[in-house]
Every structure is written in C-alpha cells, then in structure tokens.
Scaffold this motif. Sequence first.
Motif, PDB file in Angstrom:
ATOM      1  N   ALA A  75       0.819  -1.219   0.000  1.00  0.00           N
ATOM      2  CA  ALA A  75       0.000   0.000   0.000  1.00  0.00           C
ATOM      3  C   ALA A  75       0.849   1.264   0.000  1.00  0.00           C
ATOM      4  CB  ALA A  75      -0.929  -0.002   1.218  1.00  0.00           C
ATOM      5  N   PHE A  76       2.099   1.130   0.398  1.00  0.00           N
ATOM      6  CA  PHE A  76       2.958   2.308   0.483  1.00  0.00           C
ATOM      7  C   PHE A  76       4.015   2.346  -0.611  1.00  0.00           C
ATOM      8  CE2 PHE A  76       1.313   4.565   4.040  1.00  0.00           C
ATOM      9  CZ  PHE A  76       0.526   3.616   4.652  1.00  0.00           C
ATOM     10  N   ALA A  77       3.814   1.524  -1.636  1.00  0.00           N
ATOM     11  CA  ALA A  77       4.684   1.584  -2.802  1.00  0.00           C
ATOM     12  C   ALA A  77       3.838   1.997  -3.996  1.00  0.00           C
ATOM     13  CB  ALA A  77       5.327   0.219  -3.065  1.00  0.00           C
ATOM     14  N   VAL A  78       4.463   2.686  -4.944  1.00  0.00           N
ATOM     15  CA  VAL A  78       3.723   3.086  -6.140  1.00  0.00           C
ATOM     16  C   VAL A  78       4.299   2.379  -7.354  1.00  0.00           C
ATOM     17  CG1 VAL A  78       2.939   5.319  -5.292  1.00  0.00           C
ATOM     18  CG2 VAL A  78       5.157   5.157  -6.417  1.00  0.00           C
ATOM     19  N   ASN A  79       3.401   2.104  -8.313  1.00  0.00           N
ATOM     20  CA  ASN A  79       3.842   1.533  -9.585  1.00  0.00           C
ATOM     21  C   ASN A  79       4.545   2.605 -10.387  1.00  0.00           C
ATOM     22  OD1 ASN A  79       0.974   0.090  -8.999  1.00  0.00           O
ATOM     23  ND2 ASN A  79       2.425  -1.304  -9.961  1.00  0.00           N
ATOM     24  N   LEU A  80       5.665   2.250 -10.966  1.00  0.00           N
ATOM     25  CA  LEU A  80       6.337   3.205 -11.847  1.00  0.00           C
ATOM     26  C   LEU A  80       6.161   2.739 -13.280  1.00  0.00           C
ATOM     27  CD1 LEU A  80       9.649   3.874  -9.877  1.00  0.00           C
ATOM     28  CD2 LEU A  80       7.546   5.217  -9.895  1.00  0.00           C
ATOM     29  N   PRO A  81       5.552   3.577 -14.117  1.00  0.00           N
ATOM     30  CA  PRO A  81       5.356   3.181 -15.515  1.00  0.00           C
ATOM     31  C   PRO A  81       6.689   2.813 -16.166  1.00  0.00           C
ATOM     32  CG  PRO A  81       4.084   5.148 -15.026  1.00  0.00           C
ATOM     33  CD  PRO A  81       4.912   4.862 -13.819  1.00  0.00           C
ATOM     34  N   GLU A  82       6.595   1.879 -17.108  1.00  0.00           N
ATOM     35  CA  GLU A  82       7.791   1.334 -17.738  1.00  0.00           C
ATOM     36  C   GLU A  82       8.736   2.379 -18.291  1.00  0.00           C
ATOM     37  OE1 GLU A  82       8.515  -2.064 -16.723  1.00  0.00           O
ATOM     38  OE2 GLU A  82       9.678  -1.382 -18.441  1.00  0.00           O
ATOM     39  N   ASN A  83       8.195   3.423 -18.878  1.00  0.00           N
ATOM     40  CA  ASN A  83       9.058   4.366 -19.585  1.00  0.00           C
ATOM     41  C   ASN A  83       9.794   5.334 -18.665  1.00  0.00           C
ATOM     42  OD1 ASN A  83       6.542   5.597 -18.948  1.00  0.00           O
ATOM     43  ND2 ASN A  83       7.018   7.271 -20.350  1.00  0.00           N
ATOM     44  N   MET A  84       9.596   5.222 -17.366  1.00  0.00           N
ATOM     45  CA  MET A  84      10.214   6.218 -16.486  1.00  0.00           C
ATOM     46  C   MET A  84      11.661   5.856 -16.189  1.00  0.00           C
ATOM     47  SD  MET A  84       7.328   7.268 -13.761  1.00  0.00           S
ATOM     48  CE  MET A  84       7.762   8.988 -13.611  1.00  0.00           C
ATOM     49  N   PRO A  85      12.565   6.828 -16.339  1.00  0.00           N
ATOM     50  CA  PRO A  85      13.979   6.566 -16.039  1.00  0.00           C
ATOM     51  C   PRO A  85      14.169   6.500 -14.527  1.00  0.00           C
ATOM     52  CG  PRO A  85      13.668   8.876 -16.625  1.00  0.00           C
ATOM     53  CD  PRO A  85      12.323   8.241 -16.710  1.00  0.00           C
ATOM     54  N   LEU A  86      14.566   5.368 -14.000  1.00  0.00           N
ATOM     55  CA  LEU A  86      14.564   5.177 -12.551  1.00  0.00           C
ATOM     56  C   LEU A  86      15.521   6.106 -11.814  1.00  0.00           C
ATOM     57  CD1 LEU A  86      14.095   1.342 -12.005  1.00  0.00           C
ATOM     58  CD2 LEU A  86      12.421   3.165 -12.053  1.00  0.00           C
ATOM     59  N   ASP A  87      16.608   6.547 -12.491  1.00  0.00           N
ATOM     60  CA  ASP A  87      17.528   7.451 -11.797  1.00  0.00           C
ATOM     61  C   ASP A  87      16.899   8.825 -11.584  1.00  0.00           C
ATOM     62  OD1 ASP A  87      19.718   8.324 -14.616  1.00  0.00           O
ATOM     63  OD2 ASP A  87      17.566   7.936 -14.513  1.00  0.00           O
ATOM     64  N   LYS A  88      16.108   9.279 -12.546  1.00  0.00           N
ATOM     65  CA  LYS A  88      15.532  10.623 -12.443  1.00  0.00           C
ATOM     66  C   LYS A  88      14.158  10.641 -11.766  1.00  0.00           C
ATOM     67  CE  LYS A  88      17.677  12.517 -16.642  1.00  0.00           C
ATOM     68  NZ  LYS A  88      18.571  11.385 -16.947  1.00  0.00           N
ATOM     69  N   THR A  89      13.637   9.468 -11.448  1.00  0.00           N
ATOM     70  CA  THR A  89      12.279   9.382 -10.915  1.00  0.00           C
ATOM     71  C   THR A  89      12.252   9.416  -9.394  1.00  0.00           C
ATOM     72  OG1 THR A  89      11.535   8.171 -12.848  1.00  0.00           O
ATOM     73  CG2 THR A  89      10.220   7.925 -10.872  1.00  0.00           C
ATOM     74  N   GLY A  90      13.349   8.944  -8.787  1.00  0.00           N
ATOM     75  CA  GLY A  90      13.392   8.894  -7.324  1.00  0.00           C
ATOM     76  C   GLY A  90      12.954  10.198  -6.674  1.00  0.00           C
ATOM     77  N   PRO A  91      13.534  11.336  -7.068  1.00  0.00           N
ATOM     78  CA  PRO A  91      13.173  12.595  -6.403  1.00  0.00           C
ATOM     79  C   PRO A  91      11.693  12.942  -6.500  1.00  0.00           C
ATOM     80  CG  PRO A  91      15.235  12.847  -7.575  1.00  0.00           C
ATOM     81  CD  PRO A  91      14.693  11.505  -7.958  1.00  0.00           C
ATOM     82  N   LEU A  92      10.992  12.370  -7.465  1.00  0.00           N
ATOM     83  CA  LEU A  92       9.561  12.685  -7.539  1.00  0.00           C
ATOM     84  C   LEU A  92       8.825  12.171  -6.305  1.00  0.00           C
ATOM     85  CD1 LEU A  92       8.664  11.790 -11.245  1.00  0.00           C
ATOM     86  CD2 LEU A  92       9.202  14.023 -10.277  1.00  0.00           C
ATOM     87  N   LEU A  93       9.353  11.108  -5.706  1.00  0.00           N
ATOM     88  CA  LEU A  93       8.625  10.440  -4.627  1.00  0.00           C
ATOM     89  C   LEU A  93       8.587  11.241  -3.348  1.00  0.00           C
ATOM     90  CD1 LEU A  93      10.019   6.987  -5.559  1.00  0.00           C
ATOM     91  CD2 LEU A  93       7.694   7.779  -5.880  1.00  0.00           C
ATOM     92  N   CYS A  94       9.476  12.226  -3.246  1.00  0.00           N
ATOM     93  CA  CYS A  94       9.342  13.140  -2.114  1.00  0.00           C
ATOM     94  C   CYS A  94       9.195  14.555  -2.648  1.00  0.00           C
ATOM     95  CB  CYS A  94      10.536  13.051  -1.165  1.00  0.00           C
ATOM     96  SG  CYS A  94      10.454  14.257   0.171  1.00  0.00           S
ATOM     97  N   ALA A  95      10.233  15.069  -3.309  1.00  0.00           N
ATOM     98  CA  ALA A  95      10.160  16.444  -3.819  1.00  0.00           C
ATOM     99  C   ALA A  95       8.987  16.621  -4.771  1.00  0.00           C
ATOM    100  CB  ALA A  95      11.469  16.810  -4.520  1.00  0.00           C
ATOM    101  N   GLY A  96       8.804  15.664  -5.665  1.00  0.00           N
ATOM    102  CA  GLY A  96       7.729  15.780  -6.655  1.00  0.00           C
ATOM    103  C   GLY A  96       6.363  15.849  -6.023  1.00  0.00           C
TER     104      GLY A  96
END
Lengths: 367, 383
Positions: free
Chosen positions: B172-193
């Motif tokens: 429940a506390f994890a989110v699906n990340l769409p396939e096309n998302m670059p994992l290195d640049k996506t991390g900051p979205l999970l807090c800052a974003g």
Amino acid sequence: MAEIENRKKVSPEEEHPRKAVGLAAKDSSGVLSPFNFSRRNNGDNDVTIKILYCGICHTDLHVIRNEWKNAIYPVVPGHEIVGVVTEIGSNVQKFKVGDKAGVGCLVGSCHSCGGCENDLENYCSKMILTYNSIDIDGTITYGGYSDLIVVREHFVVKFPESLAMDKGAPLLCAGITVYNPMKTFSLDEPGKHLGVVGLGGLGHVAVKFGKAFGMKVTVISTSLNKKDEAIKTLGADAFIVSSDPQQMQAAMGTMDGIINTVSAKHDIVSLIFLLKIQGKMIMVGVPDRPLELPTFPLIMGGRILAGSSIGGLKQTQEMIDFAGKHNITADIELIKADYVNEALNRLAKGDVRYRFVIDVGNTLTPA
Amino acid sequence: MQSEREEREREIGGKSFGWVARMSTSISTSSAGKERKAFGWAARDADGVLSPFSFHVRANGEEDITLKILYCGICHTDLHIIKNDWGNASYPVVPGHEITGIVTEVGQNVQKFKIGDKAGVGYMVGSCNDCGNCKEGYENYCPKVIQTSNGVQQDGKATYGGFADILVVNEAFAVNLPENMPLDKTGPLLCAGVTVYTPLRRFGLNEPGKHLGVVGLGGLGHLAVKFGKAFGLKVTVISTSSSKKKEAIERLGADSFLVSSDNDQMKAAMGSLDGIIDTVSAHHAITPLILLLKTYGKLVLVGGPNKPLELMAYSVIQGGKIVAGSLIGGIRDTQEMVNFAAEHNVAADVEVVPMDYANAAFERLAKGDVRYRFVIDVANTLT
C-alpha cells in the motif's frame, strides 16, 4: 489628490444640493462634533435613506484618529447603517419608498474587474468606501453618523422586516465580516467545530452564526470574566482562556476552523495548534504589527491561515436574510448622538457588550 | 513480544515453519519467516558522517513487497535528520526516502505488483489505516505515520531507508512506476515531486492559464516549475538573486524571473499571481510574497523554516488571501503524480553519484551546490 485640494475650496455645505447633518472628526484627536454638510441629489440609480441607526465599528475609531494614516478630515464615520427609503431613482428596481434598507462598508466599485464580476466588490481595487473615500464625482464620502445618505441601489441591502433595526445595524459590517469566511471556508456545516478568538463586536456575532449553522462553538479569550456570558448569553459550547497552557493543550487539534477577530498583536502559534489537520484559521481583525507565523504546524498538518475582508453585496444580502430567518442580531448598547465621544473612548478600552449603536433618528440634531 | 517470537524462530531453525505459519494466519501483516540481512550506509551520530552498516529487514509478509533498490535520491530532510537538527534522530540512521527499484518478491495477498515490476517508495512506509486522515487518503497527515527512514515500525523496530540494498514494504505504500520512467531521475519525484504536486492540485494551481510563482530553485523548486509548465501554467521563479535567471528560463522553461530584493520588480508584479509555492527553508520575508498574489491567491509553504515568519495581517485580509502549509502527499496523490509525470515527461534534474560520494554530496547539498538533486546509484555502487 488634486480633487481634494479643489474640494477644499468648496465648503462641505455647498458641495451638493441637499442639506445634511452629521457628526465629524475634524482632526486626529478623533473627537466628533456636529457637522453640517450636503448630499447629492437622488440620481436614477440611487436610493435615499433616512438613517435611523448606525453602529460604531472599531474601524471608525482607527480612521478618525488617523491610526492608519489615511484620514481625510473632516471625517463622518459610520458604515453599519439602517434606515428607511425616502426616495428612489427611476431605474431602481429593488426598493420602494418606505422599505427598510441597510448600507455597509461599500458605496461603489468598478463593476468590471475580476472581483466585481464575481460578486466580490469587497476586493475591487477601485472600491469606494462608505466614508473617507473618494466618490465618482471626486467628492469625499461621508458615512452613517448622519441623518440621510444617498447610495447607488447596488450597494443597498433590503433589511428584513422581522429584524430589529437597531440590533441589526452591526450586521452590515461585523456580521458580513464573519459570515463571509465562515461560508467561504465551509465553516457552516452542522457538527463541525468552530473556534472564535476574541469576544467583541465581530466575535459575538460569529458565535451566534456558528450556533445557527449547527456547529460546536468554542470561544477563545484572554479574559475569564467573559466565560459566563459566552456560554449562557451567547450559547457557546465551551470557553478557553488562551493564556492557560493546559486548556490550550487539551484543545489542540480539535477545531475545524477558527475565526480570529483580535486586532491587537497576539500570539497565533498556539491558536494554529488548536486546528485539526487541514484546519483553517481566518484573520478578520487587523493587527498593525507583524504576527509571528509558525511554519511547522502549517506544513506538518496541511493547515491554512487566511484573511478576509467584509464581503460582497450579494453575500451581504444573503447574510442579512439568514439573520432575518434565524433571528440573529447583535447585542448592543443604544446611545444618543451626544454620547458618541464617550462611546468611542469606551470602545478603545473594549468596554462594550458588544456594539454601540447610535440612535440617529431620534437624537441627531443639526450643528 | 514480536522480537521474542523472532528470537525463538531463529533458535528453532528448521522446525520453525509449522509454528510460525500458524502464527502468521492470525496476524495478517506479520512476517512469515526470518528476518533478512541487509546492507547500507548509516550515520552513527550527529556528525552525520555515513559509513557502511549491516542490519536486518523483516521477512516479506503477505502484503509486503521486497524491493531491490536501484536508486535513491538525497533530500534535504535526510541532511536534517542525520545531523539531528530536529532533535529526533535515532542512530544509526540509514537515510533515503526517494527510492526506486525492482520488485523481487511479493507476498501472497499482494495485488498491485508482480516480480520484475518497477516500484517506488517515498517518505512513508506505514500509517494507522484507521483515522480520518488515512481513510481520506491523507496518510501523510496520519498522527501515527511511519517514516521510511528514522521511523518506528508497529513492532517497535527502527525503519531503515533507501541508502541500502533492499527494502521490504507494505504494498500500500509503494507506487507503480510506468515502464518508460527513467529510474535514476524518478526517485526525487517520490518526495520532492509529490511535495509540490499535491498543493498545486489541492489549491487549483493546475488550471491552464493560471499564473504560478515558485520561490527557491532547488530540489523542490525546479520540480514545481516543471509541473507548473506541464499543467499549462505561466510560471515565474522568484529568487533573492538574479544568478539563477538564465537556468530558470532556459533550462527549466520558466516564463519569467523576479528578484525578490528588487523593490521595483516586486511592486510591478503585485497582484499578479494565482498562487505561490514557497520552497525556501531559511527564514525569509513572506509579506512581500503575499502582496504578489491576486485576490483569493494562495501562498503554500513547503520548505520548513525553523523559526516563525513575520506576517502582517493586512496582507492576507486585503484580498482574502491564504497562507497554507503542505507536507508531501498521500499515496493516492503520489501515484497520480507519478502517472502524470510519466505522461508529461516530468523528471528531476539529477546528479547521479556513487554511494561512497554520499558524504561529499551532503556537504555540497548543505551549500546548495547541486542542480538539483543528488541521486545515489545504489545498485551499482553499494559495496
């Protein structure tokens, strides 16, 4: 300011065609004295009101004493006006002669800005205040401490038949000032918990509206001696002394919203903590020194601090109709016109339960 | 109690299976097995210096997923925690709450994920699931929220964050990340974003044509600009110095730039903004920002100055303006934000660094020397 300079060349008595009498402050001592002046003729869109009652608002005190450095003397204050219509212009639709009518803080606005188009004339950058403001013809507006007033129909509200005119007058400013944020921020739903800070002209009306909305109401005050009347007279459910840390702590996180009416500098940190998660505190009193705003309770709880200033005309009518339906009026001390300076001195010390209202119709005499 | 049981499991060894299996059916989210070894970097004290650290994570429960951590962003909050700036550090602290990775195990009740999926975890790994906030999807405001790092689980054990090889978390506390998302640049979205996205949505600052101000151009601020543009807003960056003007406009796509110390510029911009996202965590003046707002405009504080700010009441009363605070977002907000970012190609501007650079990265972060988020390449460099 050229208009003001020009105006000084014409005496207030000769400015307009119709004679009027009032009480004016001539300088920053704020002492009021009888004043003869004049009103414009009733235009096509105007309503003339014989003023019967006018409430004394704390703003009147600030202006006549030039505390906000914006007084244009002589100042005839008063924007909680109730009276009877004596003349209507040819385009007037809402009123007929003999109707009861009220006028609040505004007598004009631009009618074309985003504020005006959304019934928020109170936020129009070109709004014309009932007194101490510059009207469309360049003359200064004079307020309700006078025997008659001529106002554009848009800025006059119909006063409910069922309401007492003297006790209803303060609703025109104090009433709308608290009603607006209560509606805007959904602090009008049965079962919600409202805090009211300060038990004066604004605060006591907020308690009454809160109870009429079916809310639980807690009064927050510095003075324990107001507790009895808050609960027994005004119907509040609870009373907290803000300087008592235990009471404040026990109430933390319990309120959906707070209407803060206090105009002195005071601590808002402890008040913000009274709010539930995502709760809202709305400032309607205007301290003129900076307040300390803590960011942690805002951020950690997604809480809001907002301000609100009077209300638009549509909402003012809605408010007074609501008051008429629920029989809500202010608690007043009715005074004679010649008591006004003493009343203002007492107001400065908070010595009134809870609004002075001048019995204009019966006691205002020419200079 | 729980820890005693786990002690017994280890003692019993091979015979534990049957006994533990019976226990686990009565405790729906309990671990059905042994704890597992994990490895990361932790701060041991308020010096905040990180070094290698071995620890344990719980076994994958029925509703848990296990994440092999690939990347983890460095948030300024991590810096505050490891240095014990807020007096709440429980050492050793494994920081990191901007986590992206691959699912390597799923519990039998897991619905949202399968092995091999990309997943992200932000600031929270648990909440009470019972209060009004949780029920409305505001887990971020739950009084019993469990932080991903430096938090305390229901069983009393510490939580360890994303500067580590694996994470076990309730799905429940994890989110699906769409396939096309670059994992290195996506991390900051999970807090800052999510921290900037959530108030943009909540306060209607996501309608095309509206005018948004962004104060501060760091990890939060640069994403506020990007989301603002993706929403079709006009975006003005407000900063104390003109040094960031070029990058605000050319690199991030802001429409204009306002120097807050320039009185003429500020005066000309009065009453022009529908809303402002204020990301600044240092003490600063907010009355001039409030004056930039239109009627009913909103100033949203997401940075956390330690000391109270000065507010002139007239500035909110005239114009009926709002000052609000906002703290990350709920899980629903986070998933929505991630989906929106994937669709509109919003990603953080990152500097990817190896794990052994973490201490240097924190020092540079303290000086604001990063464009705009450090991300640790955990999987490739954690040894």
